[in-house]
Motif scaffolding. Structure first.
Motif, PDB file in Angstrom:
ATOM      1  N   LEU A 100      30.733 -11.797 -20.563  1.00  0.00           N
ATOM      2  CA  LEU A 100      32.125 -11.084 -19.981  1.00  0.00           C
ATOM      3  C   LEU A 100      31.873 -10.832 -18.719  1.00  0.00           C
ATOM      4  CD1 LEU A 100      34.699  -9.666 -20.520  1.00  0.00           C
ATOM      5  CD2 LEU A 100      33.523  -7.695 -21.260  1.00  0.00           C
ATOM      6  N   ASP A 101      32.808 -11.546 -17.927  1.00  0.00           N
ATOM      7  CA  ASP A 101      32.794 -11.473 -16.242  1.00  0.00           C
ATOM      8  C   ASP A 101      34.011 -10.741 -15.975  1.00  0.00           C
ATOM      9  OD1 ASP A 101      30.402 -12.687 -15.604  1.00  0.00           O
ATOM     10  OD2 ASP A 101      31.521 -14.276 -14.654  1.00  0.00           O
ATOM     11  N   ILE A 102      33.903  -9.999 -14.799  1.00  0.00           N
ATOM     12  CA  ILE A 102      34.928  -9.313 -13.912  1.00  0.00           C
ATOM     13  C   ILE A 102      34.622  -9.518 -12.661  1.00  0.00           C
ATOM     14  CG2 ILE A 102      36.201  -7.146 -13.356  1.00  0.00           C
ATOM     15  CD1 ILE A 102      35.405  -5.769 -16.074  1.00  0.00           C
ATOM     16  N   LEU A 103      35.675 -10.360 -12.130  1.00  0.00           N
ATOM     17  CA  LEU A 103      35.627 -10.694 -10.617  1.00  0.00           C
ATOM     18  C   LEU A 103      36.552  -9.881  -9.970  1.00  0.00           C
ATOM     19  CD1 LEU A 103      35.448 -13.547 -12.791  1.00  0.00           C
ATOM     20  CD2 LEU A 103      34.543 -14.509 -10.733  1.00  0.00           C
ATOM     21  N   THR A 104      36.359  -9.615  -8.816  1.00  0.00           N
ATOM     22  CA  THR A 104      37.399  -8.887  -7.929  1.00  0.00           C
ATOM     23  C   THR A 104      36.809  -9.092  -6.386  1.00  0.00           C
ATOM     24  OG1 THR A 104      38.326  -6.698  -7.398  1.00  0.00           O
ATOM     25  CG2 THR A 104      35.915  -6.794  -8.166  1.00  0.00           C
ATOM     26  N   PRO A 105      37.970  -9.567  -5.649  1.00  0.00           N
ATOM     27  CA  PRO A 105      39.484 -10.096  -6.114  1.00  0.00           C
ATOM     28  C   PRO A 105      39.262 -11.486  -6.755  1.00  0.00           C
ATOM     29  CG  PRO A 105      39.049 -10.031  -3.827  1.00  0.00           C
ATOM     30  CD  PRO A 105      37.745  -9.531  -4.296  1.00  0.00           C
ATOM     31  N   THR A 144      33.291  -9.486  -5.537  1.00  0.00           N
ATOM     32  CA  THR A 144      32.190  -8.434  -6.465  1.00  0.00           C
ATOM     33  C   THR A 144      32.335  -8.842  -7.804  1.00  0.00           C
ATOM     34  OG1 THR A 144      32.319  -6.609  -4.939  1.00  0.00           O
ATOM     35  CG2 THR A 144      31.609  -6.140  -7.173  1.00  0.00           C
ATOM     36  N   VAL A 145      31.211  -9.292  -8.663  1.00  0.00           N
ATOM     37  CA  VAL A 145      31.195  -9.785  -9.859  1.00  0.00           C
ATOM     38  C   VAL A 145      30.633  -8.761 -10.893  1.00  0.00           C
ATOM     39  CG1 VAL A 145      31.053 -11.830 -11.595  1.00  0.00           C
ATOM     40  CG2 VAL A 145      31.708 -12.109  -8.985  1.00  0.00           C
TER      41      VAL A 145
END
Length: 294
Positions: A227-232, A154-155
């Protein structure tokens, strides 16, 4: 074998830490302008709660296995917090100069003899653990991150400043494959998901493992930062390798022999895996925003 995207990021980190050992806290590689005056430092302290709050929210929400599909409330909470974050909150100021111009798809006619994506994209590592990566990409005008995937991930993407064109697909499920004359799979069918321009200020975009445009391409229309948040996180050993693709749009699936029951309203493309692009350049930038307290 690691993708060039992953190698570029790893090299950026090595260069960054190497530069810090010999040059103190400054880095000669930073593409985005940082805040440096006393007044800006005060603003850093004032805005530190947003970055710290984002870290704490991500830390309490994500796990190495990824975000549970049922956590829509968590997605909304993280998106709302990201919506409130601007360039100053992460130590940047808006870059408006086109002196350091990239030469992507919108500059080919004028600069036909210059390699595509010839100007580097700056990668800024904000925080990373097994559960998530928090990072910033700074793009010169017309630079491109080619079509690539985020398997099982998920990003969250928040445009901090500037304008960015996004084109994205999701895989058709169950998988539909074309075959070569030898009977081996050569392309996989994907459904067109996103074709839009994101201009700051705008809401956070979210892609999921199987929806929202998991395979996407970024093209900078102006200098911009994301600004990115990548999980996992990307992890090849866990099956999360970054792979690049070339798309062959086929809105009517002509000559494919494939029947898709969607009422004829969807658009499709065949995606073919390609080697990591030789012209994908990244360089490291130093994170100059508020320190994250673990």
């Amino acid at each position: 074998m690691l993708s060039k995207f992953q190698i570029a990021v790893d090299n950026a980190r090595k260069l960054f830490f190497g530069a810090n050992k010999t040059q103190g806290s400054s880095s000669p590689f930073t593409q985005c302008s940082s805040l440096s005056s006393s007044a800006d430092m005060v603003e850093h302290q004032f805005s530190s709660s947003k970055v710290q709050a984002l870290y704490e929210l991500c830390k309490s929400t994500f796990s190495p296995s990824g975000l549970p599909p049922s956590s829509s409330a968590a997605v909304q909470k993280i998106s709302s917090l990201l919506d409130s974050i601007g360039p100053a909150d992460v130590g940047l100021k808006e870059e408006t100069s086109d002196d350091d111009r990239g030469h992507g798809m919108f500059g080919l006619q004028r600069l036909s003899r210059v390699a595509k994506w010839s100007q580097p994209i700056t990668y800024i590592d904000v925080y990373e653990c097994d559960s998530f990566t928090m990072c910033i990409f700074c793009f010169p005008t017309s630079s491109v991150i080619p079509l690539h995937d985020h398997p099982g991930m998920t990003v969250f993407s928040k445009v901090l400043y500037g304008s960015l064109h996004v084109k994205a697909y999701d895989w058709v499920e169950p998988a539909v494959l074309s075959k070569t004359k030898d009977g081996f799979p050569s392309e996989r069918l994907a459904k067109f998901a996103v074709d839009k321009v994101l201009t700051a200020p705008c809401v956070t975009s979210v892609l999921y493992p199987n929806a929202g445009g998991n395979l996407h391409c970024f093209t900078a229309l102006t200098p911009c930062a994301v600004l990115d948040i990548l999980t996992p996180t990307y992890n090849e050993q866990a099956g999360r390798k970054c792979t690049y693709y070339h798309d062959y749009p086929d809105s009517k699936l002509s000559a494919s022999g494939v029947e898709v029951k969607d009422g004829g309203t969807e658009e499709y493309a065949w995606l073919s895996e390609i080697e990591t692009p030789e012209d994908l350049y990244m360089r490291p930038g130093q994170y100059t925003g508020p320190a994250i307290r673990e």
